[in-house]
Design a protein around this motif. Sequence first.
Motif, PDB file in Angstrom:
ATOM      1  N   UNK A  93       0.777  -1.315  -0.186  1.00 19.74           N
ATOM      2  CA  UNK A  93       0.170   0.197  -0.193  1.00 19.74           C
ATOM      3  C   UNK A  93       1.004   0.930   0.331  1.00 19.74           C
ATOM      4  N   UNK A  94       1.420   1.359  -0.712  1.00 17.27           N
ATOM      5  CA  UNK A  94       2.600   2.409  -1.037  1.00 17.27           C
ATOM      6  C   UNK A  94       2.495   3.478  -2.270  1.00 17.27           C
ATOM      7  N   UNK A  95       1.717   3.176  -2.291  1.00 17.61           N
ATOM      8  CA  UNK A  95       0.933   4.427  -3.537  1.00 17.61           C
ATOM      9  C   UNK A  95      -1.015   4.963  -3.148  1.00 17.61           C
ATOM     10  N   UNK A  96      -1.459   5.527  -3.281  1.00 13.52           N
ATOM     11  CA  UNK A  96      -3.149   5.723  -3.576  1.00 13.52           C
ATOM     12  C   UNK A  96      -3.183   5.080  -4.010  1.00 13.52           C
ATOM     13  N   UNK A  97      -3.671   4.062  -4.746  1.00 16.64           N
ATOM     14  CA  UNK A  97      -4.188   2.617  -4.790  1.00 16.64           C
ATOM     15  C   UNK A  97      -3.206   1.737  -5.738  1.00 16.64           C
ATOM     16  N   UNK A  98      -3.505   0.418  -5.687  1.00 18.77           N
ATOM     17  CA  UNK A  98      -2.682   0.097  -6.440  1.00 18.77           C
ATOM     18  C   UNK A  98      -3.373  -1.870  -7.187  1.00 18.77           C
ATOM     19  N   UNK A  99      -2.584  -1.823  -7.615  1.00 15.72           N
ATOM     20  CA  UNK A  99      -3.960  -3.288  -8.410  1.00 15.72           C
ATOM     21  C   UNK A  99      -2.933  -4.433  -9.291  1.00 15.72           C
ATOM     22  N   UNK A 100      -3.065  -5.735  -8.866  1.00 17.51           N
ATOM     23  CA  UNK A 100      -2.910  -6.662  -9.422  1.00 17.51           C
ATOM     24  C   UNK A 100      -3.281  -7.481 -10.224  1.00 17.51           C
ATOM     25  N   UNK A 101      -3.157  -8.012 -11.494  1.00 19.02           N
ATOM     26  CA  UNK A 101      -4.285  -8.144 -12.279  1.00 19.02           C
ATOM     27  C   UNK A 101      -3.600  -9.391 -13.834  1.00 19.02           C
TER      28      UNK A 101
END
Length: 436
Positions: A93-101
């Motif tokens: 959680x080092x960014x505003x939002x993060x997603x793997x896909x």
Amino acid sequence: MFGYYFDLALRSLKRNPVLTALMVLAIGLGIGASMTMVTVLHVMSGDPLPGRSGQLYYPQLDPLPLKYQQSAYGPDPRLNFTWPDAMALVAAHRAERQAAMAGGALLVRPARTGLRPFYVDGRYATADFFAMFGVPFLRGQGWSAAEDDGRARVVVLGDTLSRKLFGTSDSVGRMVRFGDADLRVIGVTADWHPQPMFYADASSKAFGEADQFFLPLATAMDLKFDANSNQSSWASIEGDIMKSPNLTWLQVWVQLKDPAQIAAYRQFLSDYSAQQKALGRFERPPSHARLYGLMDWLGRQNLVSADVRLQLWLALGFLLVCMTNIVALLLAKFLRRSGEVSVRRALGARRRDIFLQFGIESAVIGLAGGVLGLGIAQLGLWSVRHRPDDYAHLAQMDFSMLVGTFVLAVVASVLAGLLPAWRACRVAPALQLKTL
């Protein structure tokens, strides 16, 4: 004054309709061919998420062994992520939002009478996917991080798939069978289709069809759903193949709102790489970690093929040939009117008045050529749409390209008319008046 010169231009063009038609045809063909390819390039290299792309970044790690030799033909394994690395970046959680896909193609078994099972493309992702990319919802919502962790049997449908399965009735809360698993519909999105599909695997078609379902990545893993993204390994794999630290197949995107966050995230990637190197997983220097902005990432993928670029240069070369012909035709036309020019000069017209008159005449030719060029460009784009290329269906002229067609036509014809107009206004009136 402009109206007067415009009237003179129309009278002049009507006096020699064959020569006028040749000039309009030349500029129309050149503009039509050029704008066809410029439009194709425009849709292939455009911003897929205007207003959001400036905050979206693709991190890159280098888990490859020192002795690994990249094939000249295969995709670079570093374009994707291993399961452990992707989950570590999301969990940090080092960014505003993060997603793997990752992409997937699943067999849908409809409950609707008369509808046979069919395959449909979709996306497995973590919870931040929808908010980070601004995916528009028609009904319901996406899943939460808790549902990610709990491997919830839920799915979000695209509007097209929802209508196919349930007609116009609300599908939220209904069950859909994907493969051998029943999933509960929790949301329906508008058909979201950014072009190019920047978030997809770099080896997949960047201009493919829109994803029609979205489900939690952990759920897809739990149900053993196949991923259709490129899978690259560099060592023997034991146990769960998809969770191996030696297999890349996932994509990770992060949202960073300002330069401070960007710098901090770059440092985080370097620190993470150094940590993995200390643990013996990574062999290469931490400096190999990278962070690409969305548009920089697309540029790195070389989405515009060499074939399209070659066709563009050929079209622009054809436009240059057409402009050269226009210069010759206008020069012949304007010099034949030396007597008319001399009379006007003798009556008090200045050289700049003559230059402006002929410039407006060139612009009128360009405007007529632009109308013809627009028709030719539309015909060219129609032919492109019938090609088998994955980008072909995007070959549509938007408003900016429509305006650009006329601007290019007028500018090209005015530039072509500069030399003839300058040459005509330099005619010595006394010499011409002697012959009248």
